[in-house]
Design an enzyme around this catalytic site. Structure first.
Site, PDB file in Angstrom:
ATOM      1  N   SER A 191       1.485  -1.015   0.239  1.00 32.25           N
ATOM      2  CA  SER A 191      -0.308  -0.279   0.165  1.00 32.25           C
ATOM      3  C   SER A 191       0.997   1.591   0.179  1.00 32.25           C
ATOM      4  O   SER A 191       1.958   1.210   0.602  1.00 32.25           O
ATOM      5  CB  SER A 191      -1.253  -0.039   1.234  1.00 32.25           C
ATOM      6  OG  SER A 191      -1.935   0.947   1.276  1.00 32.25           O
ATOM      7  N   GLY A 246       8.229  -5.137   3.671  1.00 32.56           N
ATOM      8  CA  GLY A 246       8.851  -4.713   4.271  1.00 32.56           C
ATOM      9  C   GLY A 246      10.141  -4.963   3.608  1.00 32.56           C
ATOM     10  O   GLY A 246      11.232  -6.061   4.337  1.00 32.56           O
ATOM     11  N   LYS A 289      -3.864  -4.228   9.179  1.00 32.63           N
ATOM     12  CA  LYS A 289      -2.232  -4.299   8.949  1.00 32.63           C
ATOM     13  C   LYS A 289      -1.727  -4.003  10.004  1.00 32.63           C
ATOM     14  O   LYS A 289      -1.287  -2.778  10.959  1.00 32.63           O
ATOM     15  CB  LYS A 289      -1.650  -3.493   7.597  1.00 32.63           C
ATOM     16  CG  LYS A 289      -0.219  -2.988   7.920  1.00 32.63           C
ATOM     17  CD  LYS A 289      -0.114  -1.972   6.255  1.00 32.63           C
ATOM     18  CE  LYS A 289       1.471  -2.167   5.536  1.00 32.63           C
ATOM     19  NZ  LYS A 289       1.400  -1.556   4.500  1.00 32.63           N
ATOM     20  N   THR A 313       8.575  -0.518  -1.469  1.00 27.63           N
ATOM     21  CA  THR A 313      10.008   0.999  -2.017  1.00 27.63           C
ATOM     22  C   THR A 313      10.893   0.268  -2.547  1.00 27.63           C
ATOM     23  O   THR A 313      11.033   0.931  -3.425  1.00 27.63           O
ATOM     24  CB  THR A 313      10.991   0.648  -0.497  1.00 27.63           C
ATOM     25  OG1 THR A 313       9.683   1.412   0.685  1.00 27.63           O
ATOM     26  CG2 THR A 313      12.400   2.143  -0.813  1.00 27.63           C
ATOM     27  N   CYS A 346      -0.188   3.425   9.784  1.00 27.36           N
ATOM     28  CA  CYS A 346       0.799   4.514   9.432  1.00 27.36           C
ATOM     29  C   CYS A 346       0.785   5.987  10.548  1.00 27.36           C
ATOM     30  O   CYS A 346       0.313   6.207  11.495  1.00 27.36           O
ATOM     31  CB  CYS A 346      -0.409   4.799   7.890  1.00 27.36           C
ATOM     32  SG  CYS A 346       0.720   6.260   7.383  1.00 27.36           S
ATOM     33  N   LEU A 365      -0.584  10.338   3.682  1.00 32.48           N
ATOM     34  CA  LEU A 365      -1.790   9.716   3.818  1.00 32.48           C
ATOM     35  C   LEU A 365      -2.886  10.712   2.348  1.00 32.48           C
ATOM     36  O   LEU A 365      -4.331  11.148   2.186  1.00 32.48           O
ATOM     37  CB  LEU A 365      -3.283   9.319   4.663  1.00 32.48           C
ATOM     38  CG  LEU A 365      -2.157   8.393   5.263  1.00 32.48           C
ATOM     39  CD1 LEU A 365      -3.066   7.185   6.396  1.00 32.48           C
ATOM     40  CD2 LEU A 365      -1.840   6.975   4.239  1.00 32.48           C
ATOM     41  N   LYS A 377      -3.187   2.333  -2.454  1.00 31.10           N
ATOM     42  CA  LYS A 377      -2.690   3.428  -1.234  1.00 31.10           C
ATOM     43  C   LYS A 377      -3.839   3.870  -0.547  1.00 31.10           C
ATOM     44  O   LYS A 377      -4.990   3.659  -0.568  1.00 31.10           O
ATOM     45  CB  LYS A 377      -2.557   4.592  -1.606  1.00 31.10           C
ATOM     46  CG  LYS A 377      -2.547   6.033  -1.271  1.00 31.10           C
ATOM     47  CD  LYS A 377      -0.993   6.404  -1.092  1.00 31.10           C
ATOM     48  CE  LYS A 377      -0.927   7.130  -0.069  1.00 31.10           C
ATOM     49  NZ  LYS A 377       0.327   6.954   1.152  1.00 31.10           N
TER      50      LYS A 377
HETATM   51  C1  LIG Z   1       5.817   6.949   0.052  1.00 29.99           C
HETATM   52  C2  LIG Z   1       5.056   4.930   0.979  1.00 29.99           C
HETATM   53  C3  LIG Z   1       3.756   5.176   0.662  1.00 29.99           C
HETATM   54  C4  LIG Z   1       3.411   4.284   1.845  1.00 29.99           C
HETATM   55  N1  LIG Z   1       1.911   4.490   2.155  1.00 29.99           N
HETATM   56  C5  LIG Z   1       0.730   4.116   3.075  1.00 29.99           C
HETATM   57  C6  LIG Z   1      -0.305   3.953   2.864  1.00 29.99           C
HETATM   58  O1  LIG Z   1      -0.695   4.266   2.459  1.00 29.99           O
HETATM   59  N2  LIG Z   1      -0.459   3.048   3.404  1.00 29.99           N
HETATM   60  C7  LIG Z   1       0.100   1.458   4.488  1.00 29.99           C
HETATM   61  O2  LIG Z   1      -0.704   0.426   4.681  1.00 29.99           O
HETATM   62  N3  LIG Z   1       1.436   1.598   4.177  1.00 29.99           N
HETATM   63  C8  LIG Z   1       1.745   3.107   3.065  1.00 29.99           C
HETATM   64  N4  LIG Z   1       3.151   2.264   3.558  1.00 29.99           N
HETATM   65  C9  LIG Z   1       3.462   1.144   4.133  1.00 29.99           C
HETATM   66  C10 LIG Z   1       4.183   0.198   3.305  1.00 29.99           C
HETATM   67  O3  LIG Z   1       3.466  -0.190   2.506  1.00 29.99           O
HETATM   68  C11 LIG Z   1       5.550  -0.846   3.480  1.00 29.99           C
HETATM   69  O4  LIG Z   1       3.904  -1.963   4.799  1.00 29.99           O
HETATM   70  C12 LIG Z   1       6.482  -0.748   3.945  1.00 29.99           C
HETATM   71  O5  LIG Z   1       6.918   0.661   2.954  1.00 29.99           O
HETATM   72  C13 LIG Z   1       7.248  -1.502   4.168  1.00 29.99           C
HETATM   73  O6  LIG Z   1       7.608  -2.084   2.767  1.00 29.99           O
HETATM   74  P1  LIG Z   1       8.838  -1.622   1.544  1.00 29.99           P
HETATM   75  O7  LIG Z   1       9.691  -1.365   2.388  1.00 29.99           O
HETATM   76  O8  LIG Z   1       8.636  -2.886   0.667  1.00 29.99           O
HETATM   77  O9  LIG Z   1       8.825  -0.477   1.764  1.00 29.99           O
HETATM   78  C14 LIG Z   1       4.383   3.679   2.309  1.00 29.99           C
HETATM   79  C15 LIG Z   1       5.508   2.553   2.291  1.00 29.99           C
HETATM   80  C16 LIG Z   1       6.321   4.072   1.656  1.00 29.99           C
HETATM   81  C17 LIG Z   1       7.245   3.810   1.755  1.00 29.99           C
END
Ligand SMILES: Cc1cc2nc3c(=O)[nH]c(=O)nc-3n(C[C@H](O)[C@H](O)[C@H](O)COP(=O)(O)O)c2cc1C
Ligand SMILES: Cc1cc2nc3c(=O)[nH]c(=O)nc-3n(C[C@H](O)[C@H](O)[C@H](O)COP(=O)(O)OP(=O)(O)OC[C@H]3O[C@@H](n4cnc5c(N)ncnc54)[C@H](O)[C@@H]3O)c2cc1C
Ligand code: FES
Lengths: 304, 329
Positions: free
Chosen positions: B39, B264, B185, B287, B148, B91, B63
């Site tokens: 997300s 993550g 989450k 990411t 979040c 958000l 998102k």
């Molecule tokens: C720019 C950005 C925006 C994010 N927005 C949300 C969001 O709107 N809702 C949510 O549950 N997680 C959000 N996350 C968290 C990611 O979904 C994920 O849980 C977290 O980044 C770890 O995974 P990754 O290391 O693969 O990014 C966001 C992460 C990033 C980097």
């Protein structure tokens, strides 16, 4: 075939130093033929096991769809951190993952309009392709190039070849007029009978150029540079406050809705903040009785 | 030029490639493969679809959406850190009306499975969002973003308190169609993630997504001020992967029947496999997509090879495998 961006496994073909900058030619088939002036590419930097996980955005300086090596894309960059330092240290044939062309290009004026192109530092890079295109449409082209010092003026010779006139300014007076582009811009515009201004460079320059253009009653198309994590529109990091056709300010993504914006639509003084009258701003939420969970802390922004 | 086509499963046995079965389950929902977007890292799928067919993924997690449009936090909204990044987006989004009008129908039309992430400032807001989404064509599951770190609701982060987390989940569960799984989450910024996980499951969560970002901060040593406009932000990317693997391991050990979506720092197929071995039934790529827009589909291909290479032809065989005692020699 779609004309959106593609991701290409390319390679570095050539790298050379030009003053304080580096000029890189990349083999990146499929990008050149889609590119229009003002668009950019996003490069993965640091190699496969790098700790640098985000892309780096660079304006497209030149493209050639059919070369001996397949399509090439050229960029001009300054070393400002780890990613650009890595790029500057690479040798020909280093594999490079390139995404592009990205963003909205400059909008072209009617044929034979008089266009004045203002570049700050490496911000002149995307203006040369634009100048060629404008000349092809019978437009008059005048250049104003500005930078801190002589070694940061990029493309003055190119500019002389293409343009009717070229004015150069440097902060330290090492080349051209000592001062800012906006010190000479009004004169250039009067002489050229400017009908549209195109600009790329630092935010402060774009703001000042927009003001000069507005004072002359002509539109300014400004290519902005905001910090970007993805360059393709999925992360929402690259936003700035822009007034829409409906008069409403929104935080818009400069990577997909920009990087080119009309100067009088960008709220330059508010960049780095979310103005209270922005669509969806905390104040608006309160007014509609919605959540108090605004996510905005009223923090100062701390922009560089 | 990379235009990926990903074969979905089950694939026929082929001479050079052994049989494999990547299907996986999140409660009532069966997915053709276990790789999802995370997300906030894929918007609502449209942009990534320029690089690969988003319907080839297990699902697109959108998102987090709020009831109302939200402009988000001031810029700069990101800071790159060693093997990761901090974000403070706040958000930003169009609100549920625009989402239902434009985004969900697009995903549905693409044939993509949509896991819709919702967020709010109160239990009522979450419940209302679930109600608005009930019956929406194309909705495969709900992911409830209770963690979040960007949303400061008078200091309350639902995901840090078992009772607050449970009240959101039970309200969402009550308003959602029974056949639509509700995923909670979770935030890693808690002392005992198992306690939060258990509270969510007891409140009706059909599965758990973990981890959200870790609260972090960076200071710009040139300006001598906080780097992010929002001062603090969420840390993500490869740097957080060991934290995610630990969280998945602990929760799977305590609640082995509960499906987990692991995320993550997943950047490669082996990262995805690591999470599955720890107990995840599916894996989300976040990411990594910023550095490589085709990362989700590349991870899927790499994961398929990794499973086959290890003699684990189905995802189900691999889920939680690392918990099994090592056979005596
Ligand atoms: C720019 C950005 C925006 C994010 N927005 C949300 C969001 O709107 N809702 C949510 O549950 N997680 C959000 N996350 C968290 C990611 O979904 C994920 O849980 C977290 O980044 C770890 O995974 P990754 O290391 O693969 O990014 C966001 C992460 C990033 C980097
Ligand atoms: C549309 C666009 C066009 C650009 N064109 C050029 C160009 O033609 N020539 C050139 O030299 N530079 C250009 N830049 C700036 C260039 O992207 C940054 O200088 C570069 O990303 C810095 O990377 P780094 O690792 O060296 O620096 P670091 O400061 O270590 O970078 C850290 C992170 O911040 C981001 N970042 C830092 N500075 C900037 C910045 N100014 N703009 C965007 N992101 C930034 C990087 O992408 C990276 O994720 C452009 C930026 C944008 C958005
Ligand atoms: S850089 Fe990610 S949305 Fe613009």
């Amino acid at each position: 075939m779609n004309d959106g961006p593609v991701q290409v496994r390319g390679e570095l073909l050539m790298l050379r130093k030009v003053g304080a900058y580096h000029h890189a030619t990349l083999v990146a088939p499929g990008i050149a033929e889609r590119t229009r002036p003002g668009q950019f590419v996003a490069l993965a930097v640091g190699g496969p096991s790098s700790a640098l996980s985000l892309r780096r955005a660079f304006s497209i300086y030149k493209v050639s769809p059919q070369g001996v090596y397949g399509g090439t894309v050229e960029i001009v960059f300054a070393v400002t951190g780890a990613g650009t330092a890595w790029l500057a240290a690479q040798h020909p044939h280093t594999a490079l993952d390139v995404v592009g062309p990205l963003g909205r290009p400059f909008t072209l004026p009617r044929a034979s309009a008089s266009a004045t192109l203002v570049g700050g530092g490496y911000g002149s890079a995307p203006l040369f392709g634009l100048a060629e295109t404008l000349r092809g449409r019978g437009c008059r082209v005048d250049f104003v190039l500005g930078a801190a010092a002589q070694d940061r003026i990029f493309g003055a010779l190119d500019a002389r070849r293409i343009a009717s006139t070229v004015a150069v300014t440097t902060d330290d007076g090492s080349l051209g007029t000592k001062g800012w582009v906006t010190d000479v811009l009004p004169d250039v515009m009067s002489r050229a009978g400017t009908e549209v201004v195109y600009a790329c460079g630092p935010m402060a320059m774009l703001r000042a150029v927009s003001a000069v253009a507005a004072a002359h009653g002509v539109p300014a198309q400004c290519a902005v540079e905001e910090s970007m994590a993805c360059g393709i529109g999925v992360c929402m990091t690259c936003v700035l406050p822009v007034v829409g056709d409906d008069g409403v300010t929104r935080m818009v993504r400069s990577c997909v809705e920009g990087p080119v914006f009309l100067g009088d639509r960008v709220r330059w003084d508010d960049v780095g903040t979310v103005p209270p009258d922005t669509f969806g701003a905390p104040a608006a939420n309160v007014a509609t009785g919605a959540s108090g969970a605004t996510g905005a802390t009223g923090a100062t922004g701390g922009r560089r | 030029m990379t235009r990926f086509s990903v074969r979905t499963i089950p694939a026929p046995a082929m001479r050079d490639e052994p049989r494999y079965d990547l299907t996986t389950r999140l409660g009532a929902l069966e997915l053709p493969n276990p790789v999802l977007t995370a997300s906030g890292c894929a918007a609502a799928g449209r942009e990534l679809d320029q690089f690969f067919d988003v319907s080839a993924l297990g699902a697109v997690v959108t998102k987090s959406i709020l009831l109302d449009p939200r402009s988000g936090r001031p810029t700069p909204r990101m800071a790159e850190t060693a093997s990761g990044m901090l974000n403070s987006i706040g958000l930003q989004g169009p609100g549920i009306d625009a989402f239902l009008e434009h985004d969900l129908p697009w995903l549905h039309g693409k044939g993509a499975r949509a896991v819709v992430s919702i967020a709010g400032g109160s239990v009522d807001e979450y419940a209302e969002l679930a109600g608005r989404l009930r019956g929406a064509p194309g909705l495969s599951a709900l992911e409830v973003n209770i963690s979040c770190p960007n949303v400061a609701d008078r200091g309350l982060v639902f995901a840090c308190d078992p009772r607050a987390a449970a009240s959101v989940i039970s309200a969402v569960r009550a308003r959602s169609a029974p056949d639509v799984p509700v995923l909670a989450k979770l935030s890693p910024d808690v002392t005992d993630i198992v306690a939060i996980a258990r509270a969510c499951v007891e409140a009706g969560a059909d599965g758990l997504s973990m981890i959200n970002t870790l609260l972090g901060m960076a200071i710009d040593t040139d300006t001598l001020r906080p780097h992010l406009g929002g001062v603090t932000g969420g840390l993500s990317g490869p740097a957080v992967k060991p934290v995610a693997v630990r969280c998945i391991w602990q929760v799977h050990a305590a609640l082995p029947e509960v499906p987990i979506v692991g995320m993550g720092g997943v950047r490669t197929g082996l990262d995805a496999l690591e999470m599955i071995l720890a107990g995840a039934s599916a894996v989300a790529v976040g990411t990594a997509t910023f550095g490589d827009p085709s990362a989700p589909v590349r991870v899927l291909t790499e994961l398929r090879h990794a499973l086959v290479d290890r003699g684990l032809p189905t995802v189900a065989d691999a889920v939680g495998y690392a918990h099994r005692p090592v056979a005596p020699p």
